[in-house]
Design a protein around this motif. Structure first.
Motif, mmCIF file in Angstrom:
data_model
loop_
_atom_site.group_PDB
_atom_site.id
_atom_site.type_symbol
_atom_site.label_atom_id
_atom_site.label_comp_id
_atom_site.label_asym_id
_atom_site.label_seq_id
_atom_site.Cartn_x
_atom_site.Cartn_y
_atom_site.Cartn_z
ATOM 1 N N ALA A 97 0.834 -1.204 0.000
ATOM 2 C CA ALA A 97 0.000 0.000 0.000
ATOM 3 C C ALA A 97 0.872 1.258 0.000
ATOM 4 O O ALA A 97 0.542 2.256 -0.655
ATOM 5 C CB ALA A 97 -0.928 0.000 1.210
ATOM 6 N N GLU A 98 1.985 1.209 0.728
ATOM 7 C CA GLU A 98 2.900 2.356 0.764
ATOM 8 C C GLU A 98 3.490 2.630 -0.619
ATOM 9 O O GLU A 98 3.558 3.777 -1.061
ATOM 10 C CB GLU A 98 4.026 2.117 1.777
ATOM 11 N N TYR A 99 3.911 1.559 -1.294
ATOM 12 C CA TYR A 99 4.454 1.690 -2.656
ATOM 13 C C TYR A 99 3.425 2.334 -3.579
ATOM 14 O O TYR A 99 3.725 3.280 -4.308
ATOM 15 C CB TYR A 99 4.830 0.320 -3.226
ATOM 16 N N ALA A 100 2.194 1.791 -3.541
ATOM 17 C CA ALA A 100 1.133 2.297 -4.418
ATOM 18 C C ALA A 100 0.831 3.761 -4.113
ATOM 19 O O ALA A 100 0.669 4.581 -5.023
ATOM 20 C CB ALA A 100 -0.121 1.451 -4.251
ATOM 21 N N TYR A 101 0.787 4.088 -2.819
ATOM 22 C CA TYR A 101 0.488 5.460 -2.385
ATOM 23 C C TYR A 101 1.561 6.430 -2.884
ATOM 24 O O TYR A 101 1.253 7.487 -3.442
ATOM 25 C CB TYR A 101 0.394 5.497 -0.853
ATOM 26 N N GLU A 102 2.821 6.038 -2.695
ATOM 27 C CA GLU A 102 3.928 6.902 -3.126
ATOM 28 C C GLU A 102 3.948 7.081 -4.640
ATOM 29 O O GLU A 102 4.227 8.165 -5.147
ATOM 30 C CB GLU A 102 5.261 6.344 -2.625
ATOM 31 N N ALA A 103 3.640 5.995 -5.350
ATOM 32 C CA ALA A 103 3.602 6.072 -6.817
ATOM 33 C C ALA A 103 2.514 7.052 -7.257
ATOM 34 O O ALA A 103 2.721 7.871 -8.159
ATOM 35 C CB ALA A 103 3.344 4.696 -7.411
ATOM 36 N N GLY A 104 1.362 6.983 -6.602
ATOM 37 C CA GLY A 104 0.246 7.862 -6.948
ATOM 38 C C GLY A 104 0.489 9.313 -6.592
ATOM 39 O O GLY A 104 -0.024 10.222 -7.251
#
Length: 167
Positions: A79-86
């Motif tokens: 979720a952290e990866y996805a959040y940072e990417a977004g």
């Protein structure tokens, strides 16, 4: 990739001042529609929801990753990866082989996980984990943001549901 219509709906929700979870809900709806149409399956309703939330985070919805102790470490990290990417803090790398593998695996999963009964069961389980006061507060907040027409429609729906349950 999420559909353009979904991203537009989420943006509209943001402009209307709705919460991040409401914005992310649009992506979850899209995922459930995809499973129902048979584009791919899901192991469980929770998986379909998780895919939708991940897409929302990647599309730029400011939905924070779960806090420590609220979810598995691997889930939190993902979720952290996805959040940072977004949020543009991380450059997402395209991985076609992984993407293809995931698509193939999802195509083999059942479609019944997005049925009314499966989703209803999941919803009830999720609601039962919350306290009565938390559910009540959420309902009160919903009433505030609904507007007169929305409130009226919700009241009619509630009356219909009560009528059905009495039989």
């Amino acid at each position: 990739m999420p559909e353009r219509r979904t991203v537009e709906k989420a943006r509209k929700d943001k402009r209307a001042g709705k919460s991040t979870t409401t914005q992310a809900g649009e992506f979850v709806h899209e995922e459930i529609r995809k499973v129902r149409r048979g584009e791919h399956g899901a192991r469980s309703p929770q998986q379909a929801i998780a895919i939708g939330l991940s897409k929302a985070r990647r599309a730029g919805v400011a939905l924070r990753p779960p806090r420590k102790g609220k979810a598995k470490a691997s889930t939190r990290k993902s979720a952290e990866y996805a959040y940072e990417a977004g949020q543009g803090k991380r450059k997402p790398r395209r991985r076609p082989r992984v993407s293809r593998a995931v698509s193939r695996v999802l195509k083999r999963e059942p479609r019944s996980t997005a049925s009314r009964t499966a989703l209803s069961k999941q919803t009830r389980r999720a609601a039962s984990r919350r306290t009565a006061s938390a559910r009540s507060a959420a309902a009160r907040k919903a009433v505030k943001t609904k507007g007169a027409a929305g409130r009226s429609a919700a009241a009619k729906k509630a009356a219909r549901t009560r009528g059905r349950r009495r039989r």
